[in-house]
Design a protein around this motif. Sequence first.
Motif, PDB file in Angstrom:
ATOM      1  N   THR A   5       0.928  -0.827   0.371  1.00 58.97           N
ATOM      2  CA  THR A   5       0.065   0.306   0.231  1.00 58.97           C
ATOM      3  C   THR A   5       0.557   1.033  -0.008  1.00 58.97           C
ATOM      4  OG1 THR A   5      -1.690  -1.476   1.411  1.00 58.97           O
ATOM      5  CG2 THR A   5      -1.842   1.632   1.609  1.00 58.97           C
ATOM      6  N   GLU A   6       2.146   1.230   0.849  1.00 63.59           N
ATOM      7  CA  GLU A   6       3.239   2.377   0.919  1.00 63.59           C
ATOM      8  C   GLU A   6       3.596   2.197  -0.804  1.00 63.59           C
ATOM      9  OE1 GLU A   6       5.883   1.300   3.926  1.00 63.59           O
ATOM     10  OE2 GLU A   6       4.230   1.923   5.866  1.00 63.59           O
ATOM     11  N   HIS A   7       3.637   1.344  -1.748  1.00 68.11           N
ATOM     12  CA  HIS A   7       4.303   1.422  -2.450  1.00 68.11           C
ATOM     13  C   HIS A   7       3.342   2.198  -3.748  1.00 68.11           C
ATOM     14  CE1 HIS A   7       7.186   0.499  -5.498  1.00 68.11           C
ATOM     15  NE2 HIS A   7       6.163  -0.227  -6.767  1.00 68.11           N
ATOM     16  N   VAL A   8       1.892   1.918  -3.913  1.00 70.63           N
ATOM     17  CA  VAL A   8       0.992   2.684  -4.241  1.00 70.63           C
ATOM     18  C   VAL A   8       1.298   3.550  -3.882  1.00 70.63           C
ATOM     19  CG1 VAL A   8      -1.000   1.666  -5.195  1.00 70.63           C
ATOM     20  CG2 VAL A   8      -0.075  -0.257  -4.590  1.00 70.63           C
ATOM     21  N   ASP A   9       0.897   4.120  -2.891  1.00 68.68           N
ATOM     22  CA  ASP A   9       0.781   5.727  -2.659  1.00 68.68           C
ATOM     23  C   ASP A   9       1.707   6.638  -3.060  1.00 68.68           C
ATOM     24  OD1 ASP A   9      -1.733   5.158  -1.794  1.00 68.68           O
ATOM     25  OD2 ASP A   9      -0.882   5.320   0.910  1.00 68.68           O
ATOM     26  N   ALA A  10       3.042   5.839  -2.418  1.00 69.16           N
ATOM     27  CA  ALA A  10       4.049   6.387  -3.559  1.00 69.16           C
ATOM     28  C   ALA A  10       3.904   6.449  -4.870  1.00 69.16           C
ATOM     29  CB  ALA A  10       5.803   5.892  -3.162  1.00 69.16           C
ATOM     30  N   PHE A  11       3.561   5.433  -5.687  1.00 70.71           N
ATOM     31  CA  PHE A  11       3.726   5.502  -7.033  1.00 70.71           C
ATOM     32  C   PHE A  11       2.676   6.960  -7.163  1.00 70.71           C
ATOM     33  CE2 PHE A  11       0.718   4.412 -10.676  1.00 70.71           C
ATOM     34  CZ  PHE A  11       1.886   4.873 -11.445  1.00 70.71           C
ATOM     35  N   ASN A  12       2.096   6.483  -6.536  1.00 74.50           N
ATOM     36  CA  ASN A  12       0.731   7.984  -6.961  1.00 74.50           C
ATOM     37  C   ASN A  12       0.535   9.216  -6.725  1.00 74.50           C
ATOM     38  OD1 ASN A  12      -1.469   6.093  -8.021  1.00 74.50           O
ATOM     39  ND2 ASN A  12      -2.727   6.206  -5.816  1.00 74.50           N
ATOM     40  N   THR A  59       0.010   8.680 -16.635  1.00 78.09           N
ATOM     41  CA  THR A  59       0.202   9.800 -16.035  1.00 78.09           C
ATOM     42  C   THR A  59      -1.393   9.529 -15.479  1.00 78.09           C
ATOM     43  OG1 THR A  59      -1.382   8.828 -18.655  1.00 78.09           O
ATOM     44  CG2 THR A  59      -0.061  10.207 -18.286  1.00 78.09           C
ATOM     45  N   GLU A  60      -1.882   8.250 -14.749  1.00 80.72           N
ATOM     46  CA  GLU A  60      -2.824   7.837 -14.554  1.00 80.72           C
ATOM     47  C   GLU A  60      -2.622   7.077 -12.995  1.00 80.72           C
ATOM     48  OE1 GLU A  60      -6.279   5.231 -15.876  1.00 80.72           O
ATOM     49  OE2 GLU A  60      -4.936   5.452 -18.103  1.00 80.72           O
ATOM     50  N   THR A  61      -3.161   7.695 -11.872  1.00 86.47           N
ATOM     51  CA  THR A  61      -3.054   6.789 -10.497  1.00 86.47           C
ATOM     52  C   THR A  61      -3.793   5.208 -10.496  1.00 86.47           C
ATOM     53  OG1 THR A  61      -5.183   7.985  -9.977  1.00 86.47           O
ATOM     54  CG2 THR A  61      -3.038   9.006  -9.353  1.00 86.47           C
ATOM     55  N   MET A  62      -4.192   4.947  -9.412  1.00 85.38           N
ATOM     56  CA  MET A  62      -4.007   3.602  -9.678  1.00 85.38           C
ATOM     57  C   MET A  62      -4.793   3.558  -7.823  1.00 85.38           C
ATOM     58  SD  MET A  62      -0.072   0.649  -9.109  1.00 85.38           S
ATOM     59  CE  MET A  62       0.005   0.687 -10.416  1.00 85.38           C
ATOM     60  N   THR A  63      -5.736   2.377  -8.110  1.00 89.38           N
ATOM     61  CA  THR A  63      -6.144   2.244  -6.268  1.00 89.38           C
ATOM     62  C   THR A  63      -6.070   0.394  -6.254  1.00 89.38           C
ATOM     63  OG1 THR A  63      -8.340   1.605  -7.244  1.00 89.38           O
ATOM     64  CG2 THR A  63      -7.492   3.779  -6.684  1.00 89.38           C
ATOM     65  N   LEU A  64      -5.795  -0.749  -5.363  1.00 92.80           N
ATOM     66  CA  LEU A  64      -6.105  -1.796  -5.111  1.00 92.80           C
ATOM     67  C   LEU A  64      -7.145  -2.012  -5.143  1.00 92.80           C
ATOM     68  CD1 LEU A  64      -3.062  -1.169  -1.988  1.00 92.80           C
ATOM     69  CD2 LEU A  64      -2.723  -2.452  -4.660  1.00 92.80           C
ATOM     70  N   GLU A  65      -7.074  -3.230  -5.073  1.00 91.48           N
ATOM     71  CA  GLU A  65      -8.893  -3.814  -5.811  1.00 91.48           C
ATOM     72  C   GLU A  65      -8.325  -5.665  -4.911  1.00 91.48           C
ATOM     73  OE1 GLU A  65     -11.028  -3.059  -7.836  1.00 91.48           O
ATOM     74  OE2 GLU A  65      -9.922  -1.110  -8.037  1.00 91.48           O
ATOM     75  N   GLY A  66      -7.575  -5.623  -4.616  1.00 89.11           N
ATOM     76  CA  GLY A  66      -7.202  -6.976  -3.750  1.00 89.11           C
ATOM     77  C   GLY A  66      -5.277  -7.428  -3.642  1.00 89.11           C
ATOM     78  N   ALA A  67      -5.575  -8.233  -2.617  1.00 94.09           N
ATOM     79  CA  ALA A  67      -3.940  -8.995  -2.274  1.00 94.09           C
ATOM     80  C   ALA A  67      -4.218  -9.978  -1.459  1.00 94.09           C
ATOM     81  CB  ALA A  67      -3.296  -7.719  -1.999  1.00 94.09           C
ATOM     82  N   ASP A  68      -2.850 -10.657  -2.200  1.00 93.64           N
ATOM     83  CA  ASP A  68      -2.753 -12.518  -1.759  1.00 93.64           C
ATOM     84  C   ASP A  68      -1.552 -12.557  -1.662  1.00 93.64           C
ATOM     85  OD1 ASP A  68      -3.180 -14.863  -1.298  1.00 93.64           O
ATOM     86  OD2 ASP A  68      -2.910 -15.906  -3.227  1.00 93.64           O
ATOM     87  N   GLY A  69      -1.078 -11.910  -0.588  1.00 87.84           N
ATOM     88  CA  GLY A  69       0.494 -11.589  -0.208  1.00 87.84           C
ATOM     89  C   GLY A  69       1.295 -10.207  -0.536  1.00 87.84           C
ATOM     90  N   ASP A  70       1.837 -10.367  -1.750  1.00 87.83           N
ATOM     91  CA  ASP A  70       2.749  -9.460  -2.592  1.00 87.83           C
ATOM     92  C   ASP A  70       2.310  -9.417  -3.802  1.00 87.83           C
ATOM     93  OD1 ASP A  70       3.822  -8.363  -0.477  1.00 87.83           O
ATOM     94  OD2 ASP A  70       5.138  -9.590  -0.417  1.00 87.83           O
ATOM     95  N   THR A  71       1.187 -10.339  -3.920  1.00 84.15           N
ATOM     96  CA  THR A  71       0.548  -9.943  -5.885  1.00 84.15           C
ATOM     97  C   THR A  71      -0.822  -9.505  -5.260  1.00 84.15           C
ATOM     98  OG1 THR A  71       1.834 -11.823  -6.425  1.00 84.15           O
ATOM     99  CG2 THR A  71      -0.132 -11.316  -7.396  1.00 84.15           C
ATOM    100  N   VAL A  72      -0.865  -8.032  -6.594  1.00 85.28           N
ATOM    101  CA  VAL A  72      -2.032  -7.209  -5.510  1.00 85.28           C
ATOM    102  C   VAL A  72      -2.981  -6.694  -7.606  1.00 85.28           C
ATOM    103  CG1 VAL A  72      -1.221  -6.512  -3.991  1.00 85.28           C
ATOM    104  CG2 VAL A  72      -0.881  -5.227  -6.124  1.00 85.28           C
ATOM    105  N   LYS A  73      -4.053  -7.303  -7.033  1.00 86.14           N
ATOM    106  CA  LYS A  73      -4.813  -6.300  -8.220  1.00 86.14           C
ATOM    107  C   LYS A  73      -4.552  -5.416  -8.199  1.00 86.14           C
ATOM    108  CE  LYS A  73      -6.767 -10.493  -9.898  1.00 86.14           C
ATOM    109  NZ  LYS A  73      -6.033 -10.822 -11.097  1.00 86.14           N
ATOM    110  N   PHE A  74      -4.844  -4.032  -8.801  1.00 84.92           N
ATOM    111  CA  PHE A  74      -4.823  -2.904  -8.997  1.00 84.92           C
ATOM    112  C   PHE A  74      -5.620  -2.386  -9.933  1.00 84.92           C
ATOM    113  CE2 PHE A  74      -1.778  -3.265 -12.070  1.00 84.92           C
ATOM    114  CZ  PHE A  74      -2.082  -2.702 -12.542  1.00 84.92           C
ATOM    115  N   ARG A  75      -6.258  -1.071  -9.897  1.00 85.48           N
ATOM    116  CA  ARG A  75      -7.136  -0.434 -11.290  1.00 85.48           C
ATOM    117  C   ARG A  75      -6.860   1.050 -11.181  1.00 85.48           C
ATOM    118  NH1 ARG A  75     -12.064  -1.687 -12.979  1.00 85.48           N
ATOM    119  NH2 ARG A  75     -12.439  -3.091 -11.477  1.00 85.48           N
TER     120      ARG A  75
END
Length: 102
Positions: A5-12, A59-75
Amino acid sequence: MSRTTEHVDAFNHAVTSGDWDTFAQRFAADARMSFVGVPAGPFEGRTAIAAAYRENPPTETMTLEGADGDTVKFRWAGGDTGTMDLSWAPDGTVQTLIVSFD
């Protein structure tokens, strides 16, 4: 908050600020980033990863949709989806990142 989640926040934050060099510091010096189904990469090492983001920034941000350990779905903000597989170096930086798009 999970490290993914921290990684995705930093990406965004990098998407909105354009500060890809700071974002690239989240990767290990010898990290590897690759993509499945798109003609990009693989990128070997933090320097190459930073250059890839600077030269062709998302150019687009992402949100997490679900996670299984360190494998995550995003939108993406535009609606498309994908999966990220992450592994971590002992110091907590990203060692490998594999991104696939649906």
